[in-house]
Write a protein that holds these residues in place. Structure first.
Motif, mmCIF file in Angstrom:
data_model
loop_
_atom_site.group_PDB
_atom_site.id
_atom_site.type_symbol
_atom_site.label_atom_id
_atom_site.label_comp_id
_atom_site.label_asym_id
_atom_site.label_seq_id
_atom_site.Cartn_x
_atom_site.Cartn_y
_atom_site.Cartn_z
ATOM 1 N N LYS A 46 -44.655 58.995 -52.433
ATOM 2 C CA LYS A 46 -45.632 59.826 -51.725
ATOM 3 C C LYS A 46 -45.066 59.936 -50.331
ATOM 4 C CE LYS A 46 -49.993 58.517 -53.832
ATOM 5 N NZ LYS A 46 -51.216 57.754 -53.573
ATOM 6 N N TRP A 47 -45.360 61.003 -49.664
ATOM 7 C CA TRP A 47 -44.837 61.077 -48.306
ATOM 8 C C TRP A 47 -45.634 62.048 -47.470
ATOM 9 C CZ3 TRP A 47 -42.531 65.555 -46.289
ATOM 10 C CH2 TRP A 47 -42.306 66.579 -47.216
ATOM 11 N N GLY A 48 -45.517 61.916 -46.188
ATOM 12 C CA GLY A 48 -46.233 62.832 -45.314
ATOM 13 C C GLY A 48 -45.585 62.878 -43.937
ATOM 14 N N ASP A 49 -45.807 64.008 -43.281
ATOM 15 C CA ASP A 49 -45.243 64.179 -41.942
ATOM 16 C C ASP A 49 -46.323 63.969 -40.897
ATOM 17 O OD1 ASP A 49 -46.403 66.967 -40.876
ATOM 18 O OD2 ASP A 49 -46.112 67.070 -43.042
ATOM 19 N N GLU A 50 -45.898 63.756 -39.683
ATOM 20 C CA GLU A 50 -46.804 63.756 -38.523
ATOM 21 C C GLU A 50 -46.180 64.683 -37.499
ATOM 22 O OE1 GLU A 50 -47.924 59.508 -37.251
ATOM 23 O OE2 GLU A 50 -46.396 59.223 -38.763
ATOM 24 N N GLU A 106 -52.261 65.128 -32.772
ATOM 25 C CA GLU A 106 -51.333 64.876 -33.881
ATOM 26 C C GLU A 106 -51.982 65.347 -35.172
ATOM 27 O OE1 GLU A 106 -49.387 60.854 -34.667
ATOM 28 O OE2 GLU A 106 -50.656 61.084 -36.441
ATOM 29 N N THR A 108 -51.550 65.696 -39.486
ATOM 30 C CA THR A 108 -50.825 65.305 -40.701
ATOM 31 C C THR A 108 -51.456 66.063 -41.873
ATOM 32 O OG1 THR A 108 -52.313 63.500 -41.302
ATOM 33 C CG2 THR A 108 -50.526 62.930 -39.817
ATOM 34 N N PRO A 112 -51.215 62.689 -48.666
ATOM 35 C CA PRO A 112 -49.755 62.749 -48.693
ATOM 36 C C PRO A 112 -49.253 63.612 -49.857
ATOM 37 C CG PRO A 112 -50.561 60.546 -49.302
ATOM 38 C CD PRO A 112 -51.741 61.331 -48.854
ATOM 39 N N THR A 258 -43.189 59.580 -43.147
ATOM 40 C CA THR A 258 -43.405 58.280 -43.798
ATOM 41 C C THR A 258 -43.295 58.477 -45.292
ATOM 42 O OG1 THR A 258 -44.904 57.493 -42.088
ATOM 43 C CG2 THR A 258 -45.168 56.496 -44.248
ATOM 44 N N GLN A 260 -43.417 56.444 -49.263
ATOM 45 C CA GLN A 260 -43.754 55.252 -50.020
ATOM 46 C C GLN A 260 -42.623 54.951 -50.992
ATOM 47 O OE1 GLN A 260 -47.934 54.450 -51.260
ATOM 48 N NE2 GLN A 260 -47.186 55.207 -53.207
ATOM 49 N N LYS A 417 -43.364 49.585 -43.152
ATOM 50 C CA LYS A 417 -44.832 49.497 -43.104
ATOM 51 C C LYS A 417 -45.367 48.798 -44.349
ATOM 52 C CE LYS A 417 -45.922 53.916 -40.716
ATOM 53 N NZ LYS A 417 -46.420 55.296 -40.939
ATOM 54 N N ILE A 426 -52.384 52.457 -51.319
ATOM 55 C CA ILE A 426 -51.207 52.632 -50.451
ATOM 56 C C ILE A 426 -50.222 51.489 -50.651
ATOM 57 C CG2 ILE A 426 -50.431 52.892 -48.065
ATOM 58 C CD1 ILE A 426 -53.118 54.081 -47.375
ATOM 59 N N ARG A 429 -44.172 51.182 -47.458
ATOM 60 C CA ARG A 429 -43.652 52.457 -46.951
ATOM 61 C C ARG A 429 -42.608 52.234 -45.851
ATOM 62 N NH1 ARG A 429 -48.927 53.413 -44.584
ATOM 63 N NH2 ARG A 429 -48.655 51.162 -44.749
ATOM 64 N N GLU A 431 -40.975 54.437 -42.402
ATOM 65 C CA GLU A 431 -41.191 55.607 -41.556
ATOM 66 C C GLU A 431 -39.895 55.942 -40.841
ATOM 67 O OE1 GLU A 431 -44.353 57.225 -38.183
ATOM 68 O OE2 GLU A 431 -43.988 55.071 -38.343
HETATM 69 P P1 ADP Z 1 -48.672 56.125 -38.340
HETATM 70 O O1 ADP Z 1 -49.016 54.701 -38.360
HETATM 71 O O2 ADP Z 1 -47.206 56.349 -38.395
HETATM 72 O O3 ADP Z 1 -49.334 56.915 -37.280
HETATM 73 P P2 ADP Z 1 -50.246 57.729 -40.163
HETATM 74 O O4 ADP Z 1 -51.391 57.021 -40.741
HETATM 75 O O5 ADP Z 1 -50.488 58.714 -39.070
HETATM 76 O O6 ADP Z 1 -49.176 56.651 -39.739
HETATM 77 O O7 ADP Z 1 -49.538 58.453 -41.402
HETATM 78 C C1 ADP Z 1 -48.239 58.866 -41.411
HETATM 79 C C2 ADP Z 1 -47.978 59.742 -42.606
HETATM 80 O O8 ADP Z 1 -48.036 58.958 -43.795
HETATM 81 C C3 ADP Z 1 -48.956 60.876 -42.830
HETATM 82 O O9 ADP Z 1 -48.231 62.049 -42.989
HETATM 83 C C4 ADP Z 1 -49.650 60.549 -44.139
HETATM 84 O O10 ADP Z 1 -49.921 61.710 -44.909
HETATM 85 C C5 ADP Z 1 -48.606 59.745 -44.830
HETATM 86 N N1 ADP Z 1 -49.142 58.859 -45.872
HETATM 87 C C6 ADP Z 1 -50.398 58.460 -46.073
HETATM 88 N N2 ADP Z 1 -50.482 57.643 -47.156
HETATM 89 C C7 ADP Z 1 -49.228 57.518 -47.611
HETATM 90 C C8 ADP Z 1 -48.643 56.811 -48.684
HETATM 91 N N3 ADP Z 1 -49.359 56.063 -49.511
HETATM 92 N N4 ADP Z 1 -47.331 56.902 -48.830
HETATM 93 C C9 ADP Z 1 -46.594 57.644 -48.014
HETATM 94 N N5 ADP Z 1 -47.074 58.346 -46.973
HETATM 95 C C10 ADP Z 1 -48.379 58.287 -46.789
#
Ligand code: ADP
Ligand code: MG
Ligand code: MG
Length: 666
Positions: A46-50, A106, A108, A112, A258, A260, A417, A426, A429, A431
């Protein structure tokens, strides 16, 4: 920007007596969490941007542009909608969070992205719609740009206008340039961090960025001080742009990804493999050539943020002999990582690590293996900066707040993480944190997809990119130089190497010891596109991976556009934003070749960037001529097809595994 707990934050003096207690319990929390969740298996990708955005406001009459300190107002509305959605069970398409500055937000994705290849085709669309969601809340003449604003700290750079209060004993930053009103005020964390960093350091932070020396730049260049200031007189270096507040760094915008991993082993392994990639992406994404309205001799924000949160005392910086502190520390708490964390990689850890023996021992006695114990103990040389009175006492088996307060204020190029203690969905992960945010959604999507695809290549082909870690630190420095992407050389592995063991921490037998002959210096173009003989290039490797993957036509087309774009950035055929901004300034009729970028130039620059980011004008020099086929949703037929392929593959794998072995072991 890390943990946002509610409560009354302690000042530095109030925190001081609790430091050992917090560290001891932070470590205990980590140990318990690690053992409770180390066996977690089979989490899917799973992944996501910020993305961080700067809210700006134009004064079209005066031809000026300012940052607009309206983040709190906008966030209140965005988050109220988020909460309503959560209550009625509607999935949020985006999530909005505060960031350091009163002019930043910010965003997101709401959830994810998953492991389907088709997800790569919805990223850019999500970014486009995310941006539109803030835009609809803007007032007349306001706009939102995913850039680091070039005039932070220049006279009167905010609306509403705010004044600096360097003499105010209760002031957070006491800067002569950056008013505390430009710090996000909706959560006490941010001002408190500024105060505690200054408190711990014993003086204001000090940032000196080399100025770009143009034909008419005064020699020596002495930065103008708006008011006399003892710190500035002591700290401002000739030929440098001088800055004295956390906001100059943390008020810049970043792009992070980030993802997973399937389990903790893979997360640790990916952390290591991606570490040498971070400087390459820093150079390739360079977007920050102007600070406080002066052209700098660097193209990115990294060292500026690093200095902006540097809470080391004079003893720790090695200026006076150690007395109250325990260590001389070579780096700020915002800097590149000093150690790899996967057991096989430890041969490449050539930076001596400072850590407290007692903390290390606590980790070892808690059965944390040596490489991870060193990583955590090394992070824990930093003191907690954000402690809440109501939350000192915690149940270490349920909370990780004391661990997180230190982990989330070790701002490194990579972050490992652990899963949160209370969210079972979750997993482990990592980042990827160095990338400079890009002007357009196309570019941001391209960089994110590139990094995520690279993780797939690394995992599938079991590739290793490890270098002695000191070389990564050196590469981070090189990456920030002006036009590093065109002229820089970076330590990188000469050819392709595989790790022949699957990520399994017990199998370290096949690990190779580093060989200096494996490492050469390469240009970004060679690293990304291949050097023509030994190294195939990261993008060709991704393409090779894609050839064997099941990807629908539209997604393949989109990815292909992203990869072509990245390749052209790397070869210099199209420009980085930093290069483009410099050229814009140089070609502006009001620029006097003296490194100073006046209000009018900044206004025209922002307007041009705004038009490009909105798609009103197309800039081929910056973007080439690409267009993706991004979609809002994955078409259900594509989803079904991809999911059934995955199930099919898993079944074939399972049935192959259950067949008797045909090995000729007669
Ligand atoms: P940070 O601590 O870096 O601020 P955030 O909570 O803002 O972290 O999330 C960072 C990114 O991780 C977001 O894009 C979110 O969609 C993504 N994310 C959330 N859950 C997961 C997951 N289980 N695996 C991977 N990425 C995830
Ligand atoms: Mg975040
Ligand atoms: Mg982040």
């Amino acid at each position: 920007m890390g943990l946002l707990t509610l409560g009354s934050p302690l000042s530095w003096d109030e925190t001081y007596p609790h430091i050992d207690y917090i560290k001891k319990h932070g470590i205990a929390q980590f140990i318990m969490l690690y053992h409770r969740l180390k066996g977690r298996q089979g989490d899917q990708l799973k992944w996501g941007d910020e993305i961080e955005y700067t809210i700006i406001k134009y004064d079209h009459e005066a031809k000026k542009v300012r940052v607009s300190n309206r983040a709190e107002e906008l966030l209140n509305r965005l988050r109220a909608e988020e909460e309503v959605n959560a209550m009625v069970g509607t999935e949020n398409r985006f999530l909005w969070r505060p960031e350091f500055a009163a002019y930043m937000v910010e965003g997101t994705p709401g959830v994810p992205y998953g492991g389907l290849m088709a997800c790569f085709n919805v990223v850019e669309s999500n970014m486009i719609r995310r941006r539109a969601e803030i835009v609809r809340l803007l007032k007349k003449d306001e706009s939102v740009l995913s850039i680091s604003f070039p005039s932070l700290g220049a006279p009167d750079f905010t609306v509403p206008k705010s004044v600096v209060t360097p003499e105010d004993p209760d002031g957070a930053g006491r800067s002569i340039f950056f008013p505390d009103d430009a710090i996000f005020g909706g959560h006490p964390r941010f001002k408190n961090l500024v105060k505690n960093i200054r408190g711990r350091r014993g003086e204001k932070v000090c940032i000196n960025v080399p100025v770009f020396k143009d034909t008419n730049t005064p020699f020596p260049f002495l930065d103008k001080l708006p008011v006399p200031d003892v710190d500035a007189e002591r700290n401002a270096k000739p030929d440098h742009i001088y800055m004295d507040h956390m906001g100059f760094g943390m008020g810049c915008c970043c792009l992070q990804v980030t993802f997973q991993a399937v389990n903790v082993e893979e997360a640790r392994w990916l952390y290591d493999q991606l570490t040498p990639i971070t400087p390459i992406l820093l150079a390739l994404s360079a977007s920050t050539p102007i600070f406080k309205s002066y052209l700098a001799d660097v193209d990115s924000r990294w060292d500026i943020i690093s200095a902006s949160v540097d809470d080391r005392t004079a003893e720790e910086r090695g200026f006076v002999p150690l007395d109250k502190n325990k260590f001389v520390l070579n780096k700020s708490r915002y800097d590149s990582t000093d150690c790899y964390i996967y057991p096989c990689s430890v041969g490449y850890n050539d930076i001596p690590l400072e850590f407290d023996k007692k903390i290390y021992q606590q980790l070892r006695e808690g059965d944390i293996d040596e490489p991870l114990a060193k990583h955590i103990a090394h992070m824990f040389i930093r003191d907690p900066l954000q402690v809440y009175r109501e939350r000192l006492e915690q149940d270490d088996s349920k909370s990780t707040e004391h661990f997180e307060t230190i982990q989330s204020s070790n701002w490194m190029n990579m972050r490992f993480k652990p899963p949160p203690p209370d969210a079972s969905e979750i997993g482990w992960r990592v980042e990827f944190r160095p990338t400079e945010v890009q002007l357009t959604d196309f570019e941001n999507a391209a960089y994110c997809c590139f990094v995520v695809l690279l993780t797939r290549v690394i995992v599938s082909f079991r590739l290793t990119f490890l270098l002695p870690i000191s070389k990564v630190t050196e590469n981070m420095k090189r990456a920030q130089k002006r036009d590093a992407v065109l002229n820089g050389k970076f330590f990188f592995r000469r050819g392709l190497a595989n790790c022949d063991t699957p990520p399994d921490m017990k199998k370290t037998a096949n690990c190779k010891t580093p060989d200096n002959n494996d490492v050469v210096e390469m240009a970004i173009a060679e690293i990304i596109n291949g050097d023509g003989h030994e190294f195939p290039g990261l993008v060709p490797l991704i393409r090779q991976f894609l050839d064997s993957a099941d990807v629908d036509v539209d997604t393949r087309c989109t990815i292909s556009q992203y990869l072509n774009f990245i390749q052209k950035r790397a070869s210099g055929e199209i420009q980085t934003l930093a290069h483009w901004m410099r050229e814009f300034v140089h070609n502006h009729s009001e620029y006097k070749q003296d490194s100073y970028v006046n209000d009018r130039i900044i206004y025209d620059l922002c307007k041009s960037m705004d038009d490009i980011s909105k798609g009103i004008s197309h800039c081929e020099k910056l973007l080439g001529c690409f267009r993706s086929k991004t979609e809002q949703l994955i078409p259900s037929a594509v989803r079904r097809a991809e999911e059934s392929l995955i199930v099919g593959k898993a079944l074939r794998k399972a049935s192959a595994a259950s067949k008797p072995s045909t090995n000729n072991t007669s």
